[in-house]
Design a protein around this motif. Structure first.
Motif, mmCIF file in Angstrom:
data_model
loop_
_atom_site.group_PDB
_atom_site.id
_atom_site.type_symbol
_atom_site.label_atom_id
_atom_site.label_comp_id
_atom_site.label_asym_id
_atom_site.label_seq_id
_atom_site.Cartn_x
_atom_site.Cartn_y
_atom_site.Cartn_z
ATOM 1 N N PRO A 47 -5.966 7.187 2.547
ATOM 2 C CA PRO A 47 -4.713 7.345 3.287
ATOM 3 C C PRO A 47 -3.753 8.337 2.613
ATOM 4 C CG PRO A 47 -5.220 5.024 2.940
ATOM 5 C CD PRO A 47 -6.180 5.805 2.097
ATOM 6 N N SER A 48 -2.878 8.918 3.430
ATOM 7 C CA SER A 48 -1.861 9.844 2.917
ATOM 8 C C SER A 48 -0.799 10.021 3.986
ATOM 9 C CB SER A 48 -2.496 11.201 2.609
ATOM 10 O OG SER A 48 -1.504 12.196 2.447
ATOM 11 N N THR A 49 0.421 10.146 3.569
ATOM 12 C CA THR A 49 1.496 10.571 4.483
ATOM 13 C C THR A 49 1.967 11.969 4.081
ATOM 14 O OG1 THR A 49 2.211 8.313 4.889
ATOM 15 C CG2 THR A 49 3.824 10.047 5.338
ATOM 16 N N ARG A 50 2.469 12.091 2.840
ATOM 17 C CA ARG A 50 3.088 13.344 2.394
ATOM 18 C C ARG A 50 2.105 14.511 2.324
ATOM 19 N NH1 ARG A 50 5.900 9.350 0.988
ATOM 20 N NH2 ARG A 50 3.853 8.471 0.708
ATOM 21 N N THR A 51 0.989 14.315 1.631
ATOM 22 C CA THR A 51 0.103 15.457 1.360
ATOM 23 C C THR A 51 -0.484 15.982 2.670
ATOM 24 O OG1 THR A 51 -0.413 14.336 -0.708
ATOM 25 C CG2 THR A 51 -1.780 16.221 -0.123
ATOM 26 N N ARG A 52 -0.975 15.057 3.485
ATOM 27 C CA ARG A 52 -1.608 15.480 4.741
ATOM 28 C C ARG A 52 -0.576 16.142 5.662
ATOM 29 N NH1 ARG A 52 -1.925 12.867 9.265
ATOM 30 N NH2 ARG A 52 -1.336 10.882 8.316
ATOM 31 N N LEU A 99 -8.945 18.548 0.885
ATOM 32 C CA LEU A 99 -9.763 17.339 0.731
ATOM 33 C C LEU A 99 -9.082 16.311 -0.157
ATOM 34 C CD1 LEU A 99 -12.649 15.904 0.954
ATOM 35 C CD2 LEU A 99 -13.129 16.983 -1.254
ATOM 36 N N ARG A 100 -8.971 15.090 0.361
ATOM 37 C CA ARG A 100 -8.610 13.946 -0.499
ATOM 38 C C ARG A 100 -9.789 12.981 -0.479
ATOM 39 N NH1 ARG A 100 -3.110 10.566 -0.682
ATOM 40 N NH2 ARG A 100 -2.565 12.511 -1.730
ATOM 41 N N HIS A 101 -10.111 12.481 -1.675
ATOM 42 C CA HIS A 101 -11.301 11.629 -1.781
ATOM 43 C C HIS A 101 -11.091 10.619 -2.913
ATOM 44 C CE1 HIS A 101 -15.544 10.523 -2.046
ATOM 45 N NE2 HIS A 101 -15.716 11.152 -0.888
ATOM 46 N N GLN A 127 -7.292 14.566 -10.372
ATOM 47 C CA GLN A 127 -6.246 15.589 -10.324
ATOM 48 C C GLN A 127 -5.566 15.614 -8.952
ATOM 49 O OE1 GLN A 127 -5.481 18.749 -12.316
ATOM 50 N NE2 GLN A 127 -5.920 17.384 -14.017
ATOM 51 N N HIS A 128 -4.359 16.140 -8.924
ATOM 52 C CA HIS A 128 -3.617 16.322 -7.665
ATOM 53 C C HIS A 128 -2.762 17.577 -7.868
ATOM 54 C CE1 HIS A 128 -1.677 15.553 -3.957
ATOM 55 N NE2 HIS A 128 -1.304 14.287 -4.103
ATOM 56 N N PRO A 129 -3.426 18.757 -7.906
ATOM 57 C CA PRO A 129 -2.711 19.955 -8.365
ATOM 58 C C PRO A 129 -1.527 20.376 -7.502
ATOM 59 C CG PRO A 129 -4.929 20.512 -7.554
ATOM 60 C CD PRO A 129 -4.851 19.026 -7.644
ATOM 61 N N HIS A 258 9.290 10.697 -8.375
ATOM 62 C CA HIS A 258 8.213 9.765 -8.027
ATOM 63 C C HIS A 258 7.388 10.473 -6.956
ATOM 64 C CE1 HIS A 258 5.959 6.322 -6.703
ATOM 65 N NE2 HIS A 258 6.696 5.427 -7.337
ATOM 66 N N PRO A 259 6.062 10.532 -7.102
ATOM 67 C CA PRO A 259 5.283 11.222 -6.057
ATOM 68 C C PRO A 259 5.313 10.476 -4.721
ATOM 69 C CG PRO A 259 3.821 10.153 -7.656
ATOM 70 C CD PRO A 259 5.220 10.021 -8.187
ATOM 71 N N LEU A 260 5.693 9.194 -4.757
ATOM 72 C CA LEU A 260 5.737 8.329 -3.580
ATOM 73 C C LEU A 260 4.325 8.148 -3.007
ATOM 74 C CD1 LEU A 260 8.997 9.679 -1.860
ATOM 75 C CD2 LEU A 260 8.796 7.754 -3.448
ATOM 76 N N PRO A 261 4.008 7.080 -2.312
ATOM 77 C CA PRO A 261 4.938 6.021 -1.924
ATOM 78 C C PRO A 261 5.309 5.113 -3.103
ATOM 79 C CG PRO A 261 2.701 5.419 -1.313
ATOM 80 C CD PRO A 261 2.623 6.805 -1.867
#
Ligand code: CP
Length: 298
Positions: A47-52, A99-101, A127-129, A258-261
């Motif tokens: 799941p993702s809100t911000r990145t997607r 891609l998020r995995h 990582q989450h560059p 904070h990267p949130l959530p």
């Protein structure tokens, strides 16, 4: 640059150039048709809100289109299709893949099967560059990225945003402070690699002392989804909370990121304080991801 897999691939001059580009974009200096013939493949296995949504917003702002796999349940992943096959197929539909995995190393693996650029939107505890570039950008909006004390609070074992940010900070004249619940400390191999890169790391065990030492407090969530069972999650859940009372002890210029959530690690009363920059940080996802999309497709 072809793929964006790890912040470790970036030299300081690359990071600074991307932050400068995002700043110019933020001020309206970009071509809204720059990617008008391009398509971004959005493959999120978590799941993702911000990145997607900010990748999709960034693509739209540059005139491009996005095609979303629709998550695991809506895709042929549920039929057993491998990541390698999925990537091969989507390479034929899109000009880049985000891609998020849940598996560490998945983005690197995907890049080996892709014929288009792959952008890592978070691989397990790895990582989450793009998040790291957002974090650096938000710090830079508040203070120079030199001679500052940055504190990492929370799940430093599984927290990919904390790992990525710590690696990036080794490029700057920064002291890193850490405070983590027992069992969620930064992995020894990560600490060793950070120290080899020349950064000073101060390990704390008391939140008041930690808070007073900082210019930037980077709070992370304890990620329930990374624990093997709920008992081990509840053993450490709610073990720290950032409150206005705690921040009364902080330096005046100290910012809270904070990267949130968030779950309950930042008291909502903190939102109104000048220290709170986490919603601005989330908003900064769009100019940073516009800069990254231009980097790989522009
Ligand atoms: N910061 C971040 O990665 O948020 P999402 O999980 O909502 O994308």
């Amino acid at each position: 640059r072809q793929h964006i897999i790890s912040i470790k691939e970036f030299e300081k001059k690359d990071i600074d150039a991307l932050l400068d580009r995002a700043e110019a974009i933020d001020q309206g200096d970009y071509d809204p048709k720059a990617l008008e013939d391009k398509i971004l493949g959005v493959l999120f296995f978590e799941p993702s809100t911000r990145t997607r949504m900010s990748f999709e917003a960034a693509m739209a702002r540059l005139g491009g289109a996005s095609i979303d796999m629709g998550g695991v349940e809506a895709s042929s992943v549920v039929k057993g299709e491998t990541l390698a096959d999925t990537i091969r197929v989507v390479s034929g539909y899109a000009d880049a893949i985000v891609l998020r995995h849940p598996r560490e190393g998945a983005a690197q693996l995907a890049s080996e099967f892709a014929s288009v650029p792959v952008l890592n939107a978070g691989d397990g505890a790895g990582q989450h560059p793009s998040q790291t570039l957002i974090d650096l950008y938000t710090i830079r909006q508040a203070m120079p990225l030199e001679g500052i004390d940055v504190g990492l609070l929370g799940d430093l074992r599984y927290g990919r945003t904390a790992h990525s940010l710590a690696y990036a900070l080794t490029q700057y004249d920064v002291t890193i402070h850490t405070l983590a619940p027992e069992g969620l400390e930064m992995p020894p191999n990560v600490v060793e690699e950070l120290r080899e890169r020349g950064v000073e790391i101060v390990v704390h065990d008391e939140i008041g002392e930690f808070t007073r030492a900082l210019d930037v407090m980077y709070v992370t969530r304890i990620q329930r989804e990374r624990f093997p069972d709920s008992a081990s999650y509840y053993a450490v859940a709610s073990s720290y909370r950032v409150t206005p009372e705690l921040l009364a002890e902080a330096r005046e210029r100290m910012i809270v990121l904070h990267p949130l959530p968030r779950v309950d690690e930042i008291d909502p009363r903190v939102d109104a304080l000048p220290h709170a920059k986490y919603f601005q940080q989330a908003r900064n996802g769009v100019p940073i991801r516009m800069a990254l999309l231009l980097e790989v497709m522009g």
